[in-house]
Design a protein around this motif. Structure first.
Motif, mmCIF file in Angstrom:
data_model
loop_
_atom_site.group_PDB
_atom_site.id
_atom_site.type_symbol
_atom_site.label_atom_id
_atom_site.label_comp_id
_atom_site.label_asym_id
_atom_site.label_seq_id
_atom_site.Cartn_x
_atom_site.Cartn_y
_atom_site.Cartn_z
ATOM 1 N N PRO A 100 -26.500 58.477 58.731
ATOM 2 C CA PRO A 100 -25.303 58.664 57.913
ATOM 3 C C PRO A 100 -25.696 59.026 56.479
ATOM 4 N N GLU A 101 -24.928 59.906 55.880
ATOM 5 C CA GLU A 101 -25.187 60.352 54.514
ATOM 6 C C GLU A 101 -23.862 60.373 53.767
ATOM 7 N N PRO A 102 -23.898 60.343 52.412
ATOM 8 C CA PRO A 102 -22.654 60.290 51.649
ATOM 9 C C PRO A 102 -21.735 61.439 52.033
ATOM 10 N N LYS A 103 -20.440 61.206 52.013
ATOM 11 C CA LYS A 103 -19.514 62.174 52.613
ATOM 12 C C LYS A 103 -19.443 63.516 51.901
ATOM 13 N N SER A 104 -19.186 64.533 52.715
ATOM 14 C CA SER A 104 -19.172 65.919 52.232
ATOM 15 C C SER A 104 -20.389 66.216 51.366
ATOM 16 N N PRO A 105 -21.579 66.031 51.917
ATOM 17 C CA PRO A 105 -22.784 66.257 51.128
ATOM 18 C C PRO A 105 -22.992 67.749 50.907
ATOM 19 N N HIS A 106 -23.859 68.056 49.948
ATOM 20 C CA HIS A 106 -24.157 69.473 49.772
ATOM 21 C C HIS A 106 -25.656 69.705 49.901
ATOM 22 N N GLY A 107 -26.424 69.450 48.854
ATOM 23 C CA GLY A 107 -27.846 69.750 48.984
ATOM 24 C C GLY A 107 -28.619 68.662 49.706
ATOM 25 N N VAL A 108 -29.691 69.077 50.399
ATOM 26 C CA VAL A 108 -30.673 68.129 50.927
ATOM 27 C C VAL A 108 -32.011 68.669 50.451
ATOM 28 N N MET B 141 -28.069 53.706 57.938
ATOM 29 C CA MET B 141 -28.304 54.223 56.584
ATOM 30 C C MET B 141 -29.186 53.278 55.771
ATOM 31 N N LYS B 142 -28.890 51.968 55.849
ATOM 32 C CA LYS B 142 -29.649 51.002 55.039
ATOM 33 C C LYS B 142 -31.127 50.988 55.410
ATOM 34 N N THR B 143 -31.408 51.207 56.702
ATOM 35 C CA THR B 143 -32.788 51.214 57.168
ATOM 36 C C THR B 143 -33.571 52.361 56.531
ATOM 37 N N ALA B 144 -32.876 53.472 56.278
ATOM 38 C CA ALA B 144 -33.565 54.683 55.826
ATOM 39 C C ALA B 144 -33.526 54.874 54.320
ATOM 40 N N LEU B 145 -32.639 54.154 53.643
ATOM 41 C CA LEU B 145 -32.388 54.417 52.234
ATOM 42 C C LEU B 145 -33.465 53.815 51.327
ATOM 43 N N HIS B 146 -33.916 54.584 50.352
ATOM 44 C CA HIS B 146 -34.824 54.063 49.333
ATOM 45 C C HIS B 146 -33.999 53.529 48.161
ATOM 46 N N THR B 147 -33.094 54.371 47.649
ATOM 47 C CA THR B 147 -32.233 53.921 46.556
ATOM 48 C C THR B 147 -31.019 54.838 46.442
ATOM 49 N N GLN B 148 -30.032 54.374 45.679
ATOM 50 C CA GLN B 148 -28.829 55.152 45.384
ATOM 51 C C GLN B 148 -28.704 55.169 43.878
ATOM 52 N N VAL B 149 -28.495 56.341 43.288
ATOM 53 C CA VAL B 149 -28.438 56.400 41.833
ATOM 54 C C VAL B 149 -27.113 57.016 41.388
ATOM 55 N N CYS C 254 -11.297 66.677 57.199
ATOM 56 C CA CYS C 254 -12.752 66.819 57.153
ATOM 57 C C CYS C 254 -13.394 65.912 56.109
ATOM 58 N N SER C 255 -12.602 65.134 55.383
ATOM 59 C CA SER C 255 -13.203 64.238 54.407
ATOM 60 C C SER C 255 -12.658 62.821 54.589
ATOM 61 N N ALA C 256 -12.227 62.513 55.798
ATOM 62 C CA ALA C 256 -11.586 61.216 56.059
ATOM 63 C C ALA C 256 -12.605 60.081 56.134
ATOM 64 N N LYS C 257 -13.735 60.336 56.789
ATOM 65 C CA LYS C 257 -14.741 59.280 56.943
ATOM 66 C C LYS C 257 -15.559 59.126 55.656
ATOM 67 N N ASP C 258 -16.231 58.001 55.516
ATOM 68 C CA ASP C 258 -17.048 57.769 54.322
ATOM 69 C C ASP C 258 -18.408 58.446 54.402
ATOM 70 N N TYR D 44 -39.730 61.640 49.893
ATOM 71 C CA TYR D 44 -38.311 61.298 49.802
ATOM 72 C C TYR D 44 -37.444 62.515 50.059
ATOM 73 N N ILE D 45 -36.199 62.209 50.441
ATOM 74 C CA ILE D 45 -35.223 63.272 50.654
ATOM 75 C C ILE D 45 -33.992 62.886 49.838
ATOM 76 N N THR D 46 -33.587 63.747 48.917
ATOM 77 C CA THR D 46 -32.403 63.409 48.121
ATOM 78 C C THR D 46 -31.201 64.177 48.646
ATOM 79 N N ILE D 47 -30.077 63.474 48.713
ATOM 80 C CA ILE D 47 -28.837 64.060 49.208
ATOM 81 C C ILE D 47 -27.707 63.629 48.296
ATOM 82 N N SER D 48 -26.874 64.601 47.928
ATOM 83 C CA SER D 48 -25.731 64.264 47.089
ATOM 84 C C SER D 48 -24.456 64.527 47.864
ATOM 85 N N GLY D 49 -23.523 63.611 47.740
ATOM 86 C CA GLY D 49 -22.211 63.799 48.354
ATOM 87 C C GLY D 49 -21.255 64.298 47.292
ATOM 88 N N LYS D 50 -20.618 65.424 47.564
ATOM 89 C CA LYS D 50 -19.721 65.995 46.552
ATOM 90 C C LYS D 50 -18.623 65.000 46.169
#
Ligand code: CUK
Ligand code: CUA
Length: 769
Positions: A333-341, A390-398, A284-288, A349-355
């Motif tokens: 696409p969002e960072p793998k195994s994300p948790h909050g949105v 993903m690149k089309t939708a992304l504002h930034t990555q921190v 379940c965590s194989a893809k990026d 904006y929508i912030t998403i974190s990948g565990k």
């Protein structure tokens, strides 16, 4: 009877005592008090400690600025506490029986818990994760609270007018859920996203058919605000791929009408170590990346209303082919195994974190919307859902740190806080300019975090609560199961600082929401006769003087009342095997005058807040003598608030000479009691004189106390009349007892009157001319 005069005298002493205490308050502190410096030195406090204490201390009698509602995790409850004091205020039972509030004990609340039955089974716990406060125009309005049960896909509605659970709904198509409860800007809908994929509607399918027959989804529960209930008939779901839909959030302002749900295990991997397959966690965590689901819920509601649905278990489901045709769902696409949105306060904006990714991703709503409008898609998923690059939708990555999970917002524009699970830190950062600003270590392994109104259009800033997964060494050890730790953090300054550790000994809270205390308007009493679970007047409402016990066959029904300090009726006689139903009404109008009721050894228990009517039932299948009594210490004669259920054995014959206690009181006793009544009346008159001589009508709590005292004094009239009647007939025994009852009501009136007087004295009332 010697105690009557003593009590009357005590009442007078009380008046004097209160005046003396008020005078003391104004005087200088005592010379023996330690200085602040001495205390700081003795207790080994640092300057930082003293500052933290001063920032969180709420002086006696004062109240907190904010009120927090935390999920109670596996306890199935909601925990209510104040911020910044972190003082516990209440546990609200939701999915589990709870004796103090009699939830799941009286028939009225059993009916609520029964709504949560699944497949004919009682489910007496819940895995509560996400509380959500009702919103108006995107900000908390203080009216309702929703909470989910992850284990058994359910949602509950709590009315904040009395902090009671009113409704439980079972998801008609999922086997579990996680991404709820979250509400739309005006609480039109409450969202609930499936977690672990399964055939929709509960059917069986082998795991080999996972891709074909297993599905995820999102349910939108329609909330009827006038009724204060979720409306299943107006609710609908969307069928989604079996991607383990996780947390959700509604769009706001700029992104109104849309909702966002992320997912993990979009690999659709099925483990099975016993079948020789690598485990779930590896596959379940194989893809990026996983997929963020972007859903046009306003349009979906129209599609559902137009009937373009499949009915599953009587519930409207928009199937994927319809969703694709109508343009309702888009994947990013969002960072793998994300948790909050988490949508920003302006909805931009929508912030998403990948565990498993050290970056937090900020998506731009403007860019997402432009891609949808231009049909600018990078491809389709295996089910035909359009994918936005993903690149089309992304504002930034921190890069914030390791194990980012959840994000909340500050009152200052562009400022966010993200929990870092692996690093055990809180990150403060700027999501517009993509900059990390500050990090604060916490203890230990943080899950959710919460700022005041931090998920609304108008965050209030000031405080942040870190919900830590481990407590380890923070508290006095209490065995291998440690308390949870909610850490209070000051976010008002340029640097975050830790203020307070609060142990929570009730399940694992996942999320908490904090609201300005002034927005809550809880009631202090019900209209007499209210079934609190429905809000309607109960058909079993009973007024004073209407109490009765009726029999029909082997069914015995009692309509009774509770008021300081007696239960009416005081004796209930039944035969072995009778079915007994007891409807009680608490006649009190006074604040905080709750009475309890139990019948020993019959598992009967209830709680009656002022004005409430509720019902307990049992079959009297064991003969004997069973005391009943009030379980709340409600007055000086609380212990005397008692009675008996007499369960006569089958075939029992009364013996001759079974009598009540013999007469024992004389004319002298009667006269002594009457004298006490007259003296007490003098005390009451004095208090009344004081109160009515002040501008007491300017103090609503005093007006309520005066109403209550007047009512109590009104009740004294009946016994007084009976006493005088009995005395006139020479029945001094009975006359003495009735005079005693007359005096009981006077004492209660005097007690309340003194409380009113004290209040006026402490709140600066003025004499009226
Ligand atoms: S979840 Cu538990 S820490 Cu259910 Cu919101 Cu993230
Ligand atoms: Cu009522 Cu104790």
């Amino acid at each position: 009877m010697h105690s009557t005069r003593t009590v009357a005298r005590q009442l007078q002493h009380l008046v004097v005592g209160v005046i003396a205490a008020v005078a003391l308050l104004a005087a200088a502190p005592s010379a023996t008090a330690q200085t602040l410096q001495q205390v700081v030195k003795e207790r080994g406090l640092t300057q930082q400690d003293v500052l933290a204490a001063a920032k969180t201390y709420v002086p006696t009698g004062k109240r907190d600025e904010f009120v927090a509602f935390a999920s109670g995790g596996q306890s199935g409850m909601v925990i209510v506490y104040g911020v910044p004091s972190m003082r516990l205020l209440k546990y609200i039972a939701v999915f589990n029986p709870e004796p103090w509030q009699a939830y799941g004990f009286d028939e009225e609340s059993k009916a609520v818990l029964d709504q949560g039955r699944i497949n004919g089974k009682d489910i007496t716990w819940g895995d509560t994760h996400h509380p959500a406060l009702s919103e108006t125009a995107g900000d908390y309005d203080g009216q309702y609270l929703f909470i989910n049960d992850k284990a058994n896909p359910r949602l509950a509605v709590i009315d904040l007018h009395d902090f009671e659970t009113k409704q439980i709904v079972v998801n008609p198509i999922f086997q579990s859920q996680h991404g709820g409860a979250f509400v739309s800007e005006n609480t039109e809908y409450v969202i609930e996203a499936a977690q672990y994929a399964a055939p929709l509607g509960g059917d069986y399918a082998p795991l080999e058919r996972f891709n074909e027959d297993y599905r995820g989804g999102v349910t939108y529960w329609k909330f009827n605000r006038e009724k204060g209930r979720l409306d299943a008939s107006q609710s609908f779901s969307l069928e989604l791929p079996p991607y383990s839909q996780d947390l959700s959030d509604f769009g706001k302002l700029a992104s109104t009408g849309w909702s966002f749900t992320n997912s993990f295990c979009s690999e659709r991997y099925v483990g099975g170590i016993e079948r020789g397959r690598p485990p779930f966690e590896a596959g379940c965590s194989a893809k990026d990346t996983d997929y963020l689901h972007v859903i046009n819920w306003k349009k979906a509601a129209q599609v559902a209303a137009a009937g373009k649905v499949k009915m599953i278990n009587g519930h409207k489901v928009i199937m994927m082919d319809t969703a694709i045709k109508e343009g309702l769902v888009f994947l990013i696409p969002e960072p793998k195994s994300p948790h909050g949105v988490d949508v920003t306060p302006d909805g931009d904006y929508i912030t998403i974190s990948g565990k498993l990714d050290s970056h937090t991703y900020v998506y731009s709503w403007k860019k997402i919307k432009a891609a949808i409008d231009a049909k600018n898609f990078a491809g389709k998923d295996p089910y035909g859902l359009p994918i936005i690059d993903m690149k089309t939708a992304l504002h930034t990555q921190v890069p914030l740190g390791l194990g980012p999970l959840h994000t909340q917002y500050d009152s200052k524009k562009g400022i966010a806080y993200t929990s870092l699970y692996v690093d055990s830190m809180v990150a403060r950062w700027d999501y517009i300019n993509g900059k990390l600003l500050d990090r604060l270590p916490i203890h230990y392994n943080i899950g959710h975090l919460m700022t005041m109104h931090g998920d609304t259009v108008k965050p209030r800033g000031k405080y942040l609560v870190a919900l830590n997964k481990l407590a380890i060494d923070r508290f006095q050890p209490v065995g291998p199961l440690h308390p949870q730790n909610h850490q209070l953090i000051d976010i008002g300054g340029s640097k975050m600082s830790l203020l307070y550790d609060m142990p929570l000994p009730l399940g694992e809270p996942h999320y908490v929401v904090g609201i300005e205390a002034g927005l809550l308007k809880p009631a202090v009493r019900y209209k007499v006769g209210t079934n609190t679970r429905t809000g309607e007047i109960s058909p079993h409402k009973t007024r004073a003087g209407e109490e009765r016990t009726e029999r029909s066959g082997n069914k015995v029904t009692v309509h009774g009342t509770l008021i300081r300090s007696h239960i009416t009726p005081e004796i209930i006689e039944v035969n072995e095997g009778d079915e007994l139903t007891i409807h009680l009404t608490n006649l009190e109008r006074a604040q905080d005058q709750t009475h309890g009721f139990t019948v020993s050894k019959y598992n009967v228990n209830g709680s009656w807040e002022p004005g409430k009517t509720a019902t307990v039932k049992f079959t009297a299948d064991v003969p004997g003598v069973f005391p009943y009594y009030c379980t709340e210490f409600c007055s000086a004669l609380h212990l005397e608030m008692q009675g008996y259920v007499l369960v006569k054995p089958k075939g029992y014959k009364a013996k001759v000479g079974e009598l009540m206690a013999k007469d024992q009181y004389t004319q002298a006793d009667y006269e002594k009691q009457v004298k006490a009544c007259v003296e007490t009346q003098a005390v009451i008159d004095g208090v009344v004189g004081f109160i009515t001589g002040q501008n007491y009508k300017d103090f609503p709590p005093v007006v309520a106390l005066v109403d209550d005292a007047t009512a109590q004094l009104g009740y004294a009239e009946g016994p007084k009349g009976k006493a005088e009647e009995e005395a006139a007939n020479g029945n001094y025994h009975s006359a003495t007892l009735w005079a005693g009852q007359w005096w009981q009501y006077q004492v209660k009136a005097a007690d309340i009157g003194l409380r009113a007087k004290t209040y006026l004295e402490q709140h600066g009332s003025k004499p009226v001319k």
